[in-house]
Design an enzyme around this catalytic site. Structure first.
Site, PDB file in Angstrom:
ATOM      1  N   CYS A   1      -8.449 -10.477   4.063  1.00  0.00           N
ATOM      2  CA  CYS A   1      -8.299 -11.471   3.000  1.00  0.00           C
ATOM      3  C   CYS A   1      -6.825 -11.795   2.859  1.00  0.00           C
ATOM      4  O   CYS A   1      -6.015 -11.366   3.668  1.00  0.00           O
ATOM      5  CB  CYS A   1      -8.892 -10.968   1.696  1.00  0.00           C
TER       6      CYS A   1
ATOM      7  N   ARG B   1     -10.343 -15.590 -10.675  1.00  0.00           N
ATOM      8  CA  ARG B   1     -11.154 -14.476 -10.165  1.00  0.00           C
ATOM      9  C   ARG B   1     -10.901 -13.230 -11.011  1.00  0.00           C
ATOM     10  O   ARG B   1     -11.769 -12.364 -11.093  1.00  0.00           O
ATOM     11  CB  ARG B   1     -10.759 -14.163  -8.717  1.00  0.00           C
TER      12      ARG B   1
ATOM     13  N   ASP C   1      -1.383  -3.858  -7.742  1.00  0.00           N
ATOM     14  CA  ASP C   1      -1.867  -5.084  -8.379  1.00  0.00           C
ATOM     15  C   ASP C   1      -0.869  -5.695  -9.366  1.00  0.00           C
ATOM     16  O   ASP C   1      -1.028  -6.853  -9.754  1.00  0.00           O
ATOM     17  CB  ASP C   1      -3.200  -4.816  -9.108  1.00  0.00           C
TER      18      ASP C   1
ATOM     19  N   LEU D   1     -13.454   3.737   5.936  1.00  0.00           N
ATOM     20  CA  LEU D   1     -13.634   4.925   5.080  1.00  0.00           C
ATOM     21  C   LEU D   1     -14.985   4.874   4.360  1.00  0.00           C
ATOM     22  O   LEU D   1     -15.646   5.901   4.190  1.00  0.00           O
ATOM     23  CB  LEU D   1     -12.492   5.030   4.058  1.00  0.00           C
TER      24      LEU D   1
ATOM     25  N   LYS E   1     -11.692  -6.093 -14.748  1.00  0.00           N
ATOM     26  CA  LYS E   1     -12.474  -6.612 -13.613  1.00  0.00           C
ATOM     27  C   LYS E   1     -12.848  -5.478 -12.667  1.00  0.00           C
ATOM     28  O   LYS E   1     -13.994  -5.363 -12.231  1.00  0.00           O
ATOM     29  CB  LYS E   1     -11.631  -7.650 -12.859  1.00  0.00           C
ATOM     30  N   ASN E   2     -11.873  -4.620 -12.355  1.00  0.00           N
ATOM     31  CA  ASN E   2     -12.131  -3.602 -11.330  1.00  0.00           C
ATOM     32  C   ASN E   2     -13.039  -2.473 -11.809  1.00  0.00           C
ATOM     33  O   ASN E   2     -13.456  -1.630 -11.012  1.00  0.00           O
ATOM     34  CB  ASN E   2     -10.801  -3.039 -10.795  1.00  0.00           C
TER      35      ASN E   2
ATOM     36  N   ARG F   1      -7.794  -5.135   5.240  1.00  0.00           N
ATOM     37  CA  ARG F   1      -8.805  -4.480   4.408  1.00  0.00           C
ATOM     38  C   ARG F   1     -10.022  -3.978   5.193  1.00  0.00           C
ATOM     39  O   ARG F   1     -11.152  -4.434   4.968  1.00  0.00           O
ATOM     40  CB  ARG F   1      -9.212  -5.402   3.253  1.00  0.00           C
TER      41      ARG F   1
HETATM   42  C1  UD1 Z   1      -9.168  -1.824  -5.201  1.00  0.00           C
HETATM   43  C2  UD1 Z   1      -8.979  -2.911  -6.217  1.00  0.00           C
HETATM   44  C3  UD1 Z   1      -7.731  -3.724  -5.905  1.00  0.00           C
HETATM   45  C4  UD1 Z   1      -6.531  -2.798  -5.777  1.00  0.00           C
HETATM   46  C5  UD1 Z   1      -6.815  -1.675  -4.791  1.00  0.00           C
HETATM   47  C6  UD1 Z   1      -5.703  -0.652  -4.737  1.00  0.00           C
HETATM   48  C7  UD1 Z   1     -11.235  -3.437  -6.901  1.00  0.00           C
HETATM   49  C8  UD1 Z   1     -12.334  -4.441  -6.926  1.00  0.00           C
HETATM   50  N1  UD1 Z   1     -10.135  -3.785  -6.221  1.00  0.00           N
HETATM   51  O1  UD1 Z   1      -9.372  -2.479  -3.941  1.00  0.00           O
HETATM   52  O2  UD1 Z   1      -7.520  -4.640  -6.977  1.00  0.00           O
HETATM   53  O3  UD1 Z   1      -5.430  -3.551  -5.305  1.00  0.00           O
HETATM   54  O4  UD1 Z   1      -8.018  -0.993  -5.171  1.00  0.00           O
HETATM   55  O5  UD1 Z   1      -5.434  -0.129  -5.981  1.00  0.00           O
HETATM   56  O6  UD1 Z   1     -11.303  -2.400  -7.522  1.00  0.00           O
HETATM   57  N2  UD1 Z   1      -8.438   1.017   3.415  1.00  0.00           N
HETATM   58  C9  UD1 Z   1      -8.758   1.339   4.724  1.00  0.00           C
HETATM   59  N3  UD1 Z   1     -10.062   1.627   5.009  1.00  0.00           N
HETATM   60  C10 UD1 Z   1     -11.042   1.609   4.063  1.00  0.00           C
HETATM   61  C11 UD1 Z   1     -10.699   1.287   2.724  1.00  0.00           C
HETATM   62  C12 UD1 Z   1      -9.379   0.985   2.423  1.00  0.00           C
HETATM   63  O7  UD1 Z   1      -7.901   1.359   5.594  1.00  0.00           O
HETATM   64  O8  UD1 Z   1     -12.198   1.878   4.402  1.00  0.00           O
HETATM   65  C13 UD1 Z   1      -7.027   0.658   3.076  1.00  0.00           C
HETATM   66  C14 UD1 Z   1      -6.925  -0.802   2.607  1.00  0.00           C
HETATM   67  O9  UD1 Z   1      -6.833  -1.699   3.693  1.00  0.00           O
HETATM   68  C15 UD1 Z   1      -5.668  -0.744   1.771  1.00  0.00           C
HETATM   69  C16 UD1 Z   1      -5.725   0.654   1.147  1.00  0.00           C
HETATM   70  O10 UD1 Z   1      -6.606   1.407   1.957  1.00  0.00           O
HETATM   71  O11 UD1 Z   1      -4.544  -0.845   2.605  1.00  0.00           O
HETATM   72  C17 UD1 Z   1      -6.203   0.649  -0.293  1.00  0.00           C
HETATM   73  O12 UD1 Z   1      -7.501   0.120  -0.352  1.00  0.00           O
HETATM   74  P1  UD1 Z   1      -8.548   0.523  -1.484  1.00  0.00           P
HETATM   75  O13 UD1 Z   1      -7.982   1.582  -2.373  1.00  0.00           O
HETATM   76  O14 UD1 Z   1      -9.849   0.780  -0.823  1.00  0.00           O
HETATM   77  O15 UD1 Z   1      -8.640  -0.829  -2.298  1.00  0.00           O
HETATM   78  P2  UD1 Z   1      -9.933  -1.636  -2.708  1.00  0.00           P
HETATM   79  O16 UD1 Z   1     -10.985  -0.719  -3.180  1.00  0.00           O
HETATM   80  O17 UD1 Z   1     -10.271  -2.612  -1.641  1.00  0.00           O
END
Ligand code: UD1
Length: 426
Positions: free
Chosen positions: A116, A398, A306, A125, A22-23, A121
């Protein structure tokens, strides 16, 4: 609402394949927006999140067709720059369209994805990175608008945390930017490499994906191509956890063993025998699992957040006490309240959970709180004596394609009952 009914207490055994990731599928489908002509994406899992991604592509003006696990996208007439709130709400990962829409149409407007089930989230960044690439970003009343009238320009972007989504957005946006972009402290998840492989197949010039520094030399145009999505390492590890929790012996085929490397040590510590060859993994579990010292979730190649919940469920019947520390998301222990209904002994305090293994779990009626938490309930249900009913399974759907079929292939007794009481069959 649809439910899973599980007759627990049966050992899983046998062999089955694992769905596409999925990711990987989501960012790759978003990236097709930048391609001229048609892209054929194979091994796309049939999931609610993939449906939501296809809906967004169509809303933006793409022609999308699906045939089983193949999704074909032609973005030639896609002029949309906005994703309306209901579509954003359908899937939080819709933010993955930010870089693609901005790069294609020099403007994008989205509603803030917001928090969520698993945490706040933020997307700071992502937005900082778009600013570095030359976009003007404004945020007000829950909406985000980014514009780059002269197009995006390559830059050095240093991430304070290796965010998966931000790394993907930068790679997509920078693929057709003027000049070279360097991402420092990039996420190294296999899904990043898969996205880069797809884009490189379309004519992009991306190197270093899967490592801490990714360099993207912008190109003038990308041409649609064919790509097969990698196997889902989290789904594979979930089925391994289910096998381990039932004392089973299961072989998963058509997987990429290197991607589950960070989880193999843990299964071995719990007493399982793991054998891998180039495309498969075999897990043979003891009758009684051992507890593990401490699991700390980390960005890849660390232990994935995950898989934390399914492993938490697996450890509820292990001999001894296990500790899990969740470092990535702040609210990823909601499933624990439901596991307690099975008779599990778990306490969670902030980012730490302590699991004291019990000899027996009892089937229960439980509610899915989030995607991976839902997978944990399936693992617990299979490992319990008697019947389990899992409600609110849309969260699970999902991310897991027909888990009832995969588990049935491994002799798991699990049925999906539709709203009207009928069993799903196709
Ligand atoms: C992706 C995956 C999700 C997985 C996660 C971590 C997809 C669709 N989803 O989510 O299944 O659990 O990676 O491996 O690929 N953060 C910030 N600011 C930002 C972005 C992130 O503070 O702008 C924080 C988030 O709140 C979280 C951490 O960084 O605490 C990790 O987030 P991130 O690696 O971005 O995860 P996703 O891309 O949302």
């Amino acid at each position: 609402m649809s439910e899973y009914i599980i007759e627990g207490g049966n050992r899983l055994y046998g062999e089955c394949g694992v769905q596409g990731a999925k990711n990987s599928a989501l960012p790759i489908l978003a990236a097709t927006l930048l391609c001229e002509g048609k892209s054929d994406i194979y091994n796309c899992p049939e999931l609610l999140d993939v449906d939501a991604t296809a809906n967004i592509l169509m809303h933006l003006g793409c022609v999308v067709s699906r045939s089983g696990h193949r999704v074909t996208v032609c973005a030639d007439s896609a002029s949309g720059t906005e994703i309306p709130e209901p579509l954003m709400r359908e899937m939080r990962s819709s933010v993955i369209f930010l870089g693609a829409i901005l790069a294609r149409n020099k403007r994008v407007r989205l509603s803030t994805p917001g928090g969520c089930e698993i945490g706040l989230r933020p997307i700071d960044l992502h937005l900082d990175a778009m600013r570095k690439l030359g976009a003007v970003v404004s945020e007000e009343y829950g909406n985000i608008e980014c514009t780059a009238p002269d197009g995006l320009k390559g830059a050095t972007v240093s991430l304070s945390f290796p965010s998966v989504g931000a790394t993907e957005n930068i790679i997509i946006a920078a693929s057709t930017a003027k000049g070279t972009t360097t991402v420092i402290n990039a996420a190294r998840e296999p899904e990043i490499s898969d996205l880069a492989d797809f884009l490189n197949g379309c004519g992009a010039k991306i190197s270093g994906a899967g490592q801490g520094t990714v360099v993207i030399e912008g190109v003038k145009r990308l041409n649609g191509s064919s790509h097969s999505v990698i196997t889902d390492r989290i789904a594979a590890a979930t089925y391994m956890a289910a096998a381990a929790a039932t004392g089973g012996n299961v072989r998963l085929v058509n997987i990429i063993p290197a991607h589950i490397g960070p989880m193999i040590d843990l299964f071995e510590e719990a007493g399982c025998k793991i054998r891998t060859d180039c495309r498969s993994v075999n897990i043979e579990a003891p009758k009684l699992l051992k507890s593990v010292k401490m699991i700390r979730t980390m960005p890849y190649p660390g232990f994935p957040t995950d898989i934390q919940a399914p492993i938490g469920a697996m450890l509820t019947k292990a001999k001894g006490t296990s500790v899990i520390i969740e470092t990535i998301f702040e609210n990823r222990f909601k499933y624990i309240g439901e596991l307690i209904r099975f008779g599990a002994k778990i306490r969670a305090d902030g980012r730490m959970a302590v699991i004291e293994g019990v000899p027996v779990l009892h089937g229960a009626r439980v509610r899915t709180t989030d995607l991976r938490g839902g997978a944990a309930l399936i693992v617990a249900g299979l490992a319990s004596e008697g019947e389990t009913v899992i409600t609110d399974i849309k969260h699970i759907e999902r991310g897991y394609e027909s888990p009832e079929k995969t588990l049935a292939a491994l002799s798991g007794k699990i049925r999906r009952i539709d709203n009207d009481g009928s069993e799903k069959s196709d």
